[in-house]
Design an enzyme around this catalytic site. Sequence first.
Site, mmCIF file in Angstrom:
data_model
loop_
_atom_site.group_PDB
_atom_site.id
_atom_site.type_symbol
_atom_site.label_atom_id
_atom_site.label_comp_id
_atom_site.label_asym_id
_atom_site.label_seq_id
_atom_site.Cartn_x
_atom_site.Cartn_y
_atom_site.Cartn_z
ATOM 1 N N ASP A 133 77.732 45.025 65.392
ATOM 2 C CA ASP A 133 78.070 44.929 63.964
ATOM 3 C C ASP A 133 78.017 43.517 63.389
ATOM 4 O O ASP A 133 78.521 43.286 62.288
ATOM 5 C CB ASP A 133 79.470 45.515 63.725
ATOM 6 N N ASP A 145 73.313 53.531 62.008
ATOM 7 C CA ASP A 145 73.922 52.425 61.272
ATOM 8 C C ASP A 145 73.343 51.062 61.686
ATOM 9 O O ASP A 145 73.358 50.100 60.923
ATOM 10 C CB ASP A 145 75.444 52.365 61.513
HETATM 11 N N1 GLY Z 1 79.600 52.369 61.752
HETATM 12 C C1 GLY Z 1 79.991 52.186 60.467
HETATM 13 C C2 GLY Z 1 80.312 53.383 59.665
HETATM 14 O O1 GLY Z 1 81.323 54.014 59.889
HETATM 15 O O2 GLY Z 1 79.581 53.685 58.795
#
Ligand code: GLY
Length: 369
Positions: free
Chosen positions: A91, A150
């Site tokens: 992230d 993501d």
């Molecule tokens: N991984 C980030 C979200 O919950 O969108």
Amino acid sequence: MDKIIDESLSFAVEQYSLMADVMLDRPDLLPRTIDEEGNLVTAKSNWWTSGFFPGSLWYLYEYSGDEKIKDAAIQMTSRVEREKYNRGTHDLGFMLYCSFGNGFRLTGNTDYQDVMLTGAESLITRYRPNIGCIQSWNSRREWQCPVIVDNMMNLEFLMWAFRMSGDSTYYRICVNHSDTTIKNHYRPDYSSYHVVSYDTITGSVEIKQTHQGAADESVWSRGQSWGLYGYVVMYRETGLERYLDHAVRIADFLIGHRNMPEDMIPYWDFNAPGIPDAKRDASAAAIMASALIELSGYVQAPLMEKYLQVAEKQVRSLASSSYRADPGGNGNFILMHSVGSIPGNSEVDVPLTYADYYFIEALIRLRNL
Ligand code: GLY
């Protein structure tokens, strides 16, 4: 539309100025959401959303020129710096590019550039050459090498690192990750799985599942928005037509989906049980709107008008009293009604810092058209 944009951005400046006052008294923490009593929930810098509040403040400084907002942006950005050494998460794009990236764009501060280049080096330690992807979460019993859709959102950060450093490793990793994701995450209808886990030895797909969606074969809304946004960015950064084509197909799939509501704010999952009474996810709409505005600049009529009209409709809906908070309410967040994870029973129908970030970004993008 101009009136809605200016009015929403002015409101965001006021609201986030109040949030900044609260956060300046809470060293090391960043805002995340509110709890059931309406109290602010914060997070440390290692939570994936840490970069969104500083990033939003930078956008609002860009809009307003307000020095108080700039000072808060500097303070909040510094709280995330230690994550540049974090090799335990994918992230870092969210954490460092939204915060330091916007700060660098607006100030040219070379210290910010150094932080990001260190962070980009940390992030690519998670690249798995035999798979062709950056690993998202660490291995756990059920997944050897999980990659979530993501993760497309980290590539903007790495493409920035490619441009700044000239190191083509970053470019190759981004292209490989994007191509592998098209191959393994996307279904023939251009919807995406949430999680694809790979065998670490053979590099082949181990399992395709969901984590935050309604079912393994369902269409988890925010994941679709992340994918759309990611391929728009990859087209912008590489000029490769296959990414534009993929983004257009995702956009058309979402816009034409039979379960897309009239106000264009998606249910939390396009296959959620209980539609039309299922919860909406304002964050999915905000991310999608921002991506569509950019995508509209890469296509010709009539697609250009179509994408812009949908994005404007989403922004109008989000700016209405159905989704936008009253001044001083909503824990000083801007939007209501987002969903973190219904399967995890976490952050259901609440404000979320990333919904605000992409809403502000969409407003700024519309304003700059
Ligand atoms: N991984 C980030 C979200 O919950 O969108």
